[in-house]
Write a protein that holds these residues in place. Structure first.
Motif, PDB file in Angstrom:
ATOM      1  N   ALA A  45      33.923  17.844 -17.070  1.00  0.00           N
ATOM      2  CA  ALA A  45      33.172  16.706 -17.920  1.00  0.00           C
ATOM      3  C   ALA A  45      33.774  16.280 -19.347  1.00  0.00           C
ATOM      4  O   ALA A  45      33.794  15.082 -19.879  1.00  0.00           O
ATOM      5  CB  ALA A  45      31.872  17.103 -18.278  1.00  0.00           C
ATOM      6  N   ASP A  46      34.389  17.351 -20.045  1.00  0.00           N
ATOM      7  CA  ASP A  46      34.660  17.226 -21.440  1.00  0.00           C
ATOM      8  C   ASP A  46      36.578  16.645 -21.271  1.00  0.00           C
ATOM      9  O   ASP A  46      36.634  16.344 -22.598  1.00  0.00           O
ATOM     10  CB  ASP A  46      34.552  18.355 -22.360  1.00  0.00           C
ATOM     11  CG  ASP A  46      35.111  19.585 -21.632  1.00  0.00           C
ATOM     12  OD1 ASP A  46      36.064  19.503 -20.939  1.00  0.00           O
ATOM     13  OD2 ASP A  46      34.885  20.498 -22.518  1.00  0.00           O
ATOM     14  N   GLU A  94      36.011  10.973 -14.345  1.00  0.00           N
ATOM     15  CA  GLU A  94      35.883   9.587 -14.727  1.00  0.00           C
ATOM     16  C   GLU A  94      35.575   8.971 -13.362  1.00  0.00           C
ATOM     17  O   GLU A  94      36.437   9.283 -12.475  1.00  0.00           O
ATOM     18  CB  GLU A  94      37.328   9.076 -15.258  1.00  0.00           C
ATOM     19  CG  GLU A  94      37.479   9.352 -16.422  1.00  0.00           C
ATOM     20  CD  GLU A  94      38.779   9.228 -16.838  1.00  0.00           C
ATOM     21  OE1 GLU A  94      39.528   8.229 -16.274  1.00  0.00           O
ATOM     22  OE2 GLU A  94      39.503   9.334 -17.859  1.00  0.00           O
ATOM     23  N   ALA A  95      34.620   7.936 -13.227  1.00  0.00           N
ATOM     24  CA  ALA A  95      34.158   7.235 -12.080  1.00  0.00           C
ATOM     25  C   ALA A  95      35.487   6.484 -11.422  1.00  0.00           C
ATOM     26  O   ALA A  95      36.169   5.761 -12.522  1.00  0.00           O
ATOM     27  CB  ALA A  95      33.059   6.505 -12.122  1.00  0.00           C
ATOM     28  N   ILE A 154      36.195  23.318  -6.309  1.00  0.00           N
ATOM     29  CA  ILE A 154      35.770  21.929  -6.311  1.00  0.00           C
ATOM     30  C   ILE A 154      34.491  21.547  -6.272  1.00  0.00           C
ATOM     31  O   ILE A 154      33.864  20.851  -6.805  1.00  0.00           O
ATOM     32  CB  ILE A 154      36.670  21.335  -4.852  1.00  0.00           C
ATOM     33  CG1 ILE A 154      38.059  21.139  -5.306  1.00  0.00           C
ATOM     34  CG2 ILE A 154      35.960  19.973  -4.651  1.00  0.00           C
ATOM     35  CD1 ILE A 154      39.017  20.396  -3.944  1.00  0.00           C
ATOM     36  N   THR A 155      33.703  22.402  -4.960  1.00  0.00           N
ATOM     37  CA  THR A 155      32.284  21.869  -4.929  1.00  0.00           C
ATOM     38  C   THR A 155      31.545  22.480  -6.252  1.00  0.00           C
ATOM     39  O   THR A 155      30.396  21.514  -6.409  1.00  0.00           O
ATOM     40  CB  THR A 155      31.719  22.483  -3.615  1.00  0.00           C
ATOM     41  OG1 THR A 155      32.116  24.012  -3.470  1.00  0.00           O
ATOM     42  CG2 THR A 155      32.414  21.911  -2.461  1.00  0.00           C
ATOM     43  N   GLU A 178      30.096  19.710 -13.394  1.00  0.00           N
ATOM     44  CA  GLU A 178      30.954  18.891 -14.503  1.00  0.00           C
ATOM     45  C   GLU A 178      30.780  17.277 -14.013  1.00  0.00           C
ATOM     46  O   GLU A 178      31.328  16.436 -14.820  1.00  0.00           O
ATOM     47  CB  GLU A 178      32.487  19.299 -14.059  1.00  0.00           C
ATOM     48  CG  GLU A 178      32.762  20.487 -14.226  1.00  0.00           C
ATOM     49  CD  GLU A 178      32.652  21.014 -15.781  1.00  0.00           C
ATOM     50  OE1 GLU A 178      32.621  20.193 -16.702  1.00  0.00           O
ATOM     51  OE2 GLU A 178      32.237  22.325 -15.883  1.00  0.00           O
ATOM     52  N   TRP A 179      30.194  17.011 -12.957  1.00  0.00           N
ATOM     53  CA  TRP A 179      30.181  15.661 -12.617  1.00  0.00           C
ATOM     54  C   TRP A 179      28.425  15.191 -12.884  1.00  0.00           C
ATOM     55  O   TRP A 179      28.142  14.180 -12.196  1.00  0.00           O
ATOM     56  CB  TRP A 179      30.568  15.437 -11.153  1.00  0.00           C
ATOM     57  CG  TRP A 179      32.004  15.427 -11.131  1.00  0.00           C
ATOM     58  CD1 TRP A 179      32.840  16.376 -10.888  1.00  0.00           C
ATOM     59  CD2 TRP A 179      32.993  14.217 -11.034  1.00  0.00           C
ATOM     60  NE1 TRP A 179      34.342  15.929 -10.735  1.00  0.00           N
ATOM     61  CE2 TRP A 179      34.250  14.544 -11.062  1.00  0.00           C
ATOM     62  CE3 TRP A 179      32.762  12.765 -11.098  1.00  0.00           C
ATOM     63  CZ2 TRP A 179      35.330  13.920 -11.112  1.00  0.00           C
ATOM     64  CZ3 TRP A 179      33.948  11.899 -11.340  1.00  0.00           C
ATOM     65  CH2 TRP A 179      35.215  12.621 -11.328  1.00  0.00           C
ATOM     66  N   THR A 180      27.815  15.824 -13.495  1.00  0.00           N
ATOM     67  CA  THR A 180      26.335  15.543 -13.726  1.00  0.00           C
ATOM     68  C   THR A 180      25.947  14.258 -14.068  1.00  0.00           C
ATOM     69  O   THR A 180      25.153  13.498 -13.831  1.00  0.00           O
ATOM     70  CB  THR A 180      25.658  16.496 -14.705  1.00  0.00           C
ATOM     71  OG1 THR A 180      26.488  16.487 -15.677  1.00  0.00           O
ATOM     72  CG2 THR A 180      25.645  17.848 -13.876  1.00  0.00           C
TER      73      THR A 180
END
Length: 345
Positions: free
Chosen positions: A29-30, A38-39, A137-138, A144-146
């Motif tokens: 995330a950071d 990043e989407a 990954i999961t 990290e993708w919250t």
């Protein structure tokens, strides 16, 4: 050497050992890892046939990350070099432009000589693989993708449960997820016998654990359930016969069979399972085990839709959250590849 061609492992003294060295990079995330979440930047490359990749497909769907992370799917069979995008028009991934997943690995590591494995996350702008560490990954998709999770997404890795979860998931991995491979790729009778006993001892332990609670960690679904489910979904179709894991079929283990059906009938689980691809993969790719490449017609997969009765244990699959919505456009398993379709020929 390919992940599912030999289980990405080796046999010494008759014993099968999985090669568990993967690209350790993480998307965070950071962004301190060098790969910021990043989407639209990354593409998950998976294969419905592979249990390790199936985990990432399920978690991505449960968390609602379809719009943030695109997905490319490889076909069920491959050669010694690489998984291929033979399901796509022209045999090329429409986003990456690659014919083989190998190209993403070589784009980053020109001399890469390890297994070309799924799942893998690829950086779309550079076309280079970021990671193929399936276990991490999961977990990172959950933690990290919250910022990109859907409203009502479940907490698949609750902080208060992590110590116990990690122990349970390690047991599931070594004894069940990898245990079926230990049976299937055993190099001699003694190694097979040991692997067989370990596998069914673990399944008995899981049956006891799940006899009084709906899910592995209690009343709601977690990552631990995802990890166990992908093996159970393949058990009767592949592992019971192909890998000689045949003390019992899953359908003969009442607690685990009811638990597996409960998950299968939960949005995000069964709608990712493609039985014909699963069978084609194992029976065609593992020529050392099945040199004729004949694919069995059975078993009947319509039984996955029968009542399971696990609601009586209480709990709720998504806790205070909600189920995922409809499968994203273009990502649905063909209707005739599920229960009652050609999957039970």
């Amino acid at each position: 050497m390919n992940d599912e061609n030999s289980g990405s492992g080796y046999v010494t003294g008759g014993e099968y050992t999985r090669d568990s060295t993967y690209i350790p990079d993480r998307i965070t995330a950071d962004g301190t890892s060098g790969w910021p979440a990043e989407a639209g930047r990354y593409r998950l490359v998976a294969a419905r046939a592979c249990p390790w990749a199936n985990r990432s497909i399920i978690v991505r769907r449960l968390l609602g990350l379809e719009t943030a992370i695109s997905m490319g799917l490889c076909g069920p069979t491959h050669d010694e070099r690489s998984w291929t995008f033979d399901l796509d028009p022209g045999g090329r991934d429409p986003v990456l432009g690659y014919e083989r997943l190998e190209q993403a690995f070589l784009a980053r590591f020109p001399d890469y000589d390890r297994g070309i494995t799924v799942p893998a996350i690829v950086d779309v702008p550079s076309g280079a693989v970021v990671t193929n560490d399936f276990a991490q990954i999961t977990l990172d998709l959950s933690t990290e993708w919250t910022a990109f999770h859907r409203d009502g997404a479940p907490d698949l890795y609750p902080e208060k449960l992590r110590d116990e979860m990690d122990e349970v998931m390690q047991q599931v991995y070594t004894e069940v997820n990898n245990g079926v491979y230990r049976c299937g790729f055993a190099g001699d009778q003694r190694a097979y016998d040991r692997g067989f006993e370990r596998l069914f001892t673990a399944l008995d332990w899981l049956s006891e654990r799940l006899a009084g609670q709906r899910y592995l960690m209690g009343g709601t679904i977690t990552e631990a359930d995802v990890r166990l489910f992908t093996t159970l979904a393949r058990f009767d179709a592949v592992y019971h016969g192909h890998f000689k894991a045949n003390r019992h079929k899953l359908t003969e283990l009442p607690v685990l069979w009811a638990y597996a059906r409960d998950l299968y009938q939960t949005p995000g689980f069964g709608d990712t399972i493609d039985f014909p691809q699963i069978k084609e993969h194992y029976y065609v790719v593992h020529v050392d085990i099945n040199p004729t490449r004949i694919i069995p017609q059975g078993p009947d997969t319509s039984v996955w839709l029968t009542p399971h009765g696990r609601e009586s244990l209480g709990g709720s699959p998504f806790g205070d959250g909600t189920p995922p919505g409809p499968v994203a456009d273009g990502e649905a398993v063909p209707a005739d590849h599920g229960p009652g379709g050609i999957g039970h020929r």
